[in-house]
Design an enzyme around this catalytic site. Sequence first.
Site, PDB file in Angstrom:
ATOM      1  N   HIS A 156      24.372  -4.322  43.233  1.00 29.28           N
ATOM      2  CA  HIS A 156      24.897  -5.135  42.137  1.00 29.28           C
ATOM      3  C   HIS A 156      25.063  -4.333  40.845  1.00 29.28           C
ATOM      4  O   HIS A 156      25.712  -4.783  39.908  1.00 29.28           O
ATOM      5  CB  HIS A 156      23.984  -6.334  41.895  1.00 29.28           C
ATOM      6  CG  HIS A 156      24.004  -7.310  43.035  1.00 29.28           C
ATOM      7  ND1 HIS A 156      24.761  -8.459  43.010  1.00 29.28           N
ATOM      8  CD2 HIS A 156      23.411  -7.288  44.251  1.00 29.28           C
ATOM      9  CE1 HIS A 156      24.610  -9.119  44.161  1.00 29.28           C
ATOM     10  NE2 HIS A 156      23.796  -8.428  44.927  1.00 29.28           N
ATOM     11  N   ASP A 364      27.485  -2.140  32.905  1.00 29.33           N
ATOM     12  CA  ASP A 364      27.115  -3.339  33.661  1.00 29.33           C
ATOM     13  C   ASP A 364      27.824  -3.292  35.011  1.00 29.33           C
ATOM     14  O   ASP A 364      29.006  -2.936  35.065  1.00 29.33           O
ATOM     15  CB  ASP A 364      27.569  -4.595  32.897  1.00 29.33           C
ATOM     16  CG  ASP A 364      26.601  -5.762  33.052  1.00 29.33           C
ATOM     17  OD1 ASP A 364      25.924  -5.819  34.089  1.00 29.33           O
ATOM     18  OD2 ASP A 364      26.537  -6.607  32.135  1.00 29.33           O
TER      19      ASP A 364
HETATM   20  P1  ADQ Z   1      22.584  -9.559  35.432  1.00 26.83           P
HETATM   21  O1  ADQ Z   1      22.280  -8.241  34.783  1.00 26.83           O
HETATM   22  O2  ADQ Z   1      21.504 -10.557  35.397  1.00 26.83           O
HETATM   23  O3  ADQ Z   1      23.054  -9.368  36.940  1.00 26.83           O
HETATM   24  P2  ADQ Z   1      25.106 -11.119  34.791  1.00 26.83           P
HETATM   25  O4  ADQ Z   1      26.074 -10.749  35.831  1.00 26.83           O
HETATM   26  O5  ADQ Z   1      25.763 -11.231  33.455  1.00 26.83           O
HETATM   27  O6  ADQ Z   1      23.914 -10.092  34.619  1.00 26.83           O
HETATM   28  O7  ADQ Z   1      24.409 -12.523  35.089  1.00 26.83           O
HETATM   29  C1  ADQ Z   1      24.003 -12.968  36.348  1.00 26.83           C
HETATM   30  C2  ADQ Z   1      23.750 -14.480  36.285  1.00 26.83           C
HETATM   31  O8  ADQ Z   1      22.691 -14.791  35.377  1.00 26.83           O
HETATM   32  C3  ADQ Z   1      24.971 -15.260  35.802  1.00 26.83           C
HETATM   33  O9  ADQ Z   1      25.239 -16.355  36.640  1.00 26.83           O
HETATM   34  C4  ADQ Z   1      24.610 -15.700  34.402  1.00 26.83           C
HETATM   35  O10 ADQ Z   1      25.129 -16.962  34.051  1.00 26.83           O
HETATM   36  C5  ADQ Z   1      23.094 -15.784  34.433  1.00 26.83           C
HETATM   37  N1  ADQ Z   1      22.597 -15.450  33.087  1.00 26.83           N
HETATM   38  C6  ADQ Z   1      22.771 -14.311  32.394  1.00 26.83           C
HETATM   39  N2  ADQ Z   1      22.209 -14.402  31.171  1.00 26.83           N
HETATM   40  C7  ADQ Z   1      21.657 -15.627  31.096  1.00 26.83           C
HETATM   41  C8  ADQ Z   1      20.927 -16.336  30.086  1.00 26.83           C
HETATM   42  N3  ADQ Z   1      20.706 -15.791  28.900  1.00 26.83           N
HETATM   43  N4  ADQ Z   1      20.493 -17.597  30.377  1.00 26.83           N
HETATM   44  C9  ADQ Z   1      20.754 -18.142  31.571  1.00 26.83           C
HETATM   45  N5  ADQ Z   1      21.454 -17.541  32.543  1.00 26.83           N
HETATM   46  C10 ADQ Z   1      21.897 -16.300  32.317  1.00 26.83           C
HETATM   47  C11 ADQ Z   1      23.176  -8.275  37.873  1.00 26.83           C
HETATM   48  C12 ADQ Z   1      23.988  -7.063  37.385  1.00 26.83           C
HETATM   49  C13 ADQ Z   1      25.362  -7.519  36.926  1.00 26.83           C
HETATM   50  C14 ADQ Z   1      26.080  -8.258  38.066  1.00 26.83           C
HETATM   51  C15 ADQ Z   1      25.180  -9.339  38.657  1.00 26.83           C
HETATM   52  C16 ADQ Z   1      25.794  -9.928  39.911  1.00 26.83           C
HETATM   53  O11 ADQ Z   1      23.320  -6.403  36.312  1.00 26.83           O
HETATM   54  O12 ADQ Z   1      26.145  -6.405  36.513  1.00 26.83           O
HETATM   55  O13 ADQ Z   1      27.252  -8.856  37.550  1.00 26.83           O
HETATM   56  O14 ADQ Z   1      23.908  -8.816  38.998  1.00 26.83           O
HETATM   57  O15 ADQ Z   1      26.183  -8.953  40.819  1.00 26.83           O
END
Ligand code: ADQ
Length: 462
Positions: A156, A364
Site C-alpha cells: 500500500h 503517499d
Molecule cells: P493511510 O496512510 O492511512 O493509508 P489514506 O489512503 O489517505 O492514508 O487513508 C486510508 C483510509 O483512512 C481512508 O479511507 C480515509 O478516509 C481514512 N482516514 C484517513 N485519515 C482519517 C482521519 N483523520 N479520520 C478518519 N479516517 C481517516 C495507507 C497508505 C496510503 C494508501 C492506503 C490504501 O499510506 O497511501 O492510499 O493505505 O492503500
Amino acid sequence: MGRLVIVSNRVLLPGARSGRAGGLAVALRDALRGRSGIWFGWSGATADVTSAEPRIAQAGPIQYATPDLGASDFELYYNGYCNGTLWPLLHYRLGLLEFRRESLEAYLRVNEIFAEALSSLLRPDDLIWVHDYHLIPLAASLRSRGAANRIGLFLHTPFPPPPVFTTLPRYEILVNALASYDLIGLQTEGDRGNLCRTIAQHRQVELTPEGDVDLGARHLRIRAFPIGIDAAGVRNMAESMSRGPEARRLVQSLGDRQLILGVDRLDYSKGLPQRFEAFERLLVDYPEHRSKVTFMQIAPVSRGEVRQYRELRRELDRRAGRINGKFAEFDWVPLRYLNRSFGRHVLAGFYRHARVALVTPLRDGMNLVAKEWVAAQDAAEPGALVLSRFAGAAYELADALLVNPLDSDAMAEALHRALIMPPEERRERWRAMMRGVAGNTAAAWRDAFLGLLESELAPVLA
Ligand code: ADQ
C-alpha cells in the site's frame, strides 16, 4: 474455486463499527464476503509472547484468525522495524530511519510465528493475499512450511528507487523474501518500476517490460494496481450526511467563510508542517482571505508510541498556536486543528462542504482521502482539490491543482487559485477527476488483483 485467505496487519472483526474503518478494510471484508475464507492478522492486543495460536471467530463464511503480539514484539517488530525502519524507508525519509538488528530479528520472527499459525489453517487450493510492508517475509515463511498455494502481496506504500531502498542494512533479506510471491501489486507505475529495478539489480536478472521474471523456482509478476474507493457509496453517504447534524453544525459555525479541509492520520509522510506553513503564507501573501476562510485540519494521533510521531505532534501544536495567535480576530479563528477522528460518514458530509481540499503528503502510496473528497462533491457546485505531486493519487487526478509540498509559496499560490477558481473551471476539473474515481473502484482493484493471481498463474518451473 478455492477459499480466499487475506492476511493484513489489522483485521476488521465482525461487529466492529465499520464507520471508523478505512475504505480499504471495508473492500477487503467485501472481497471475503463474495467467497468463503480466512482473514488473518494481528488482533491489536498484546500478550506475554507472540502467539502461534490465534483467537478464532467465525461469521458466516469468514473465519477470523487473530494472534496477539508479545509485548517485546510490539516494541521491536511493530514500533521498531515496521514503523521505525520500513515506513520511513518506503517514504524516502532516510533521515528518520532507525535500524536495529534486534528489530529486524523480531520482524522475521513474528512473520515466522504468523506463518506457523496460518499454516495449520490452510488448504492446498486456498488463494492467499498478503497486504503491506509488515508482512513481506510471510510468503517465504509459508513456503518453508510447504505451502505451494498461489500467494500475492499488495504494497500500500510507495516503493523507492534502488539507491534509496538499498540503504536499508541487510535489504537483501527483503528482496529475496519478495521472490517467494507469485504476484506483487504496487500503487503506481513509478513504484512498480522502482521495485523491478531493485530486483533486477540485486538478483542480476532481466524483467520483461510488463514486470515478469523467472526467479529459479518461481515466475514472479510485478504490476501496478492503483487502489480505488467505493465511489457511489461515498457519494451517497456525502449526499445524505451533508444534511446530517455534524455537517449542519459545521456549516453554521463557518458563517459565510469558505472551508479549506485537510484529513489525514497524524503522520510525517502527510506533510502537515509544510501545509500549516503554506496556510500561513496564504494569509501573509493574500491578506484578502483573512477572516474569509477557515482551514480545518483533522489529524487523529497515530503511532503515538514512536518518537518521531510524538515530535511531529509537538511541532504541529506549536505551529497551530502560532498561526492562531498571530492572525486570529475576536470573531475568527483561522485554523481549527483537531487531533480526533470521525466516522467515515461524518467525514463524507464534511468533504461535501469543503470548498478546497488540501491533500499535500510529502510521499503517499495512493491517498484515499483525495479520492473520497472527489466522490463526495456536489456535481453542480464542486470544490477544488490541491494535491501533492508525490501522492499516488496524482497519477489519476491530473486535473487537481498539483503542487510540490516542499514549496510553501507555490502551495499558497495554489490555495489562492483554488479559492478564487470560477465555478465553471471547478466543474470541468471535477468532472474529469470524478470519471477516474468512479471508473476505478475498490471492487475493480480487488478483482483485477485476484483475477491475475488466479489466472494461468506461474506454473512452478522445474
Ligand atoms: P493511510 O496512510 O492511512 O493509508 P489514506 O489512503 O489517505 O492514508 O487513508 C486510508 C483510509 O483512512 C481512508 O479511507 C480515509 O478516509 C481514512 N482516514 C484517513 N485519515 C482519517 C482521519 N483523520 N479520520 C478518519 N479516517 C481517516 C495507507 C497508505 C496510503 C494508501 C492506503 C490504501 O499510506 O497511501 O492510499 O493505505 O492503500
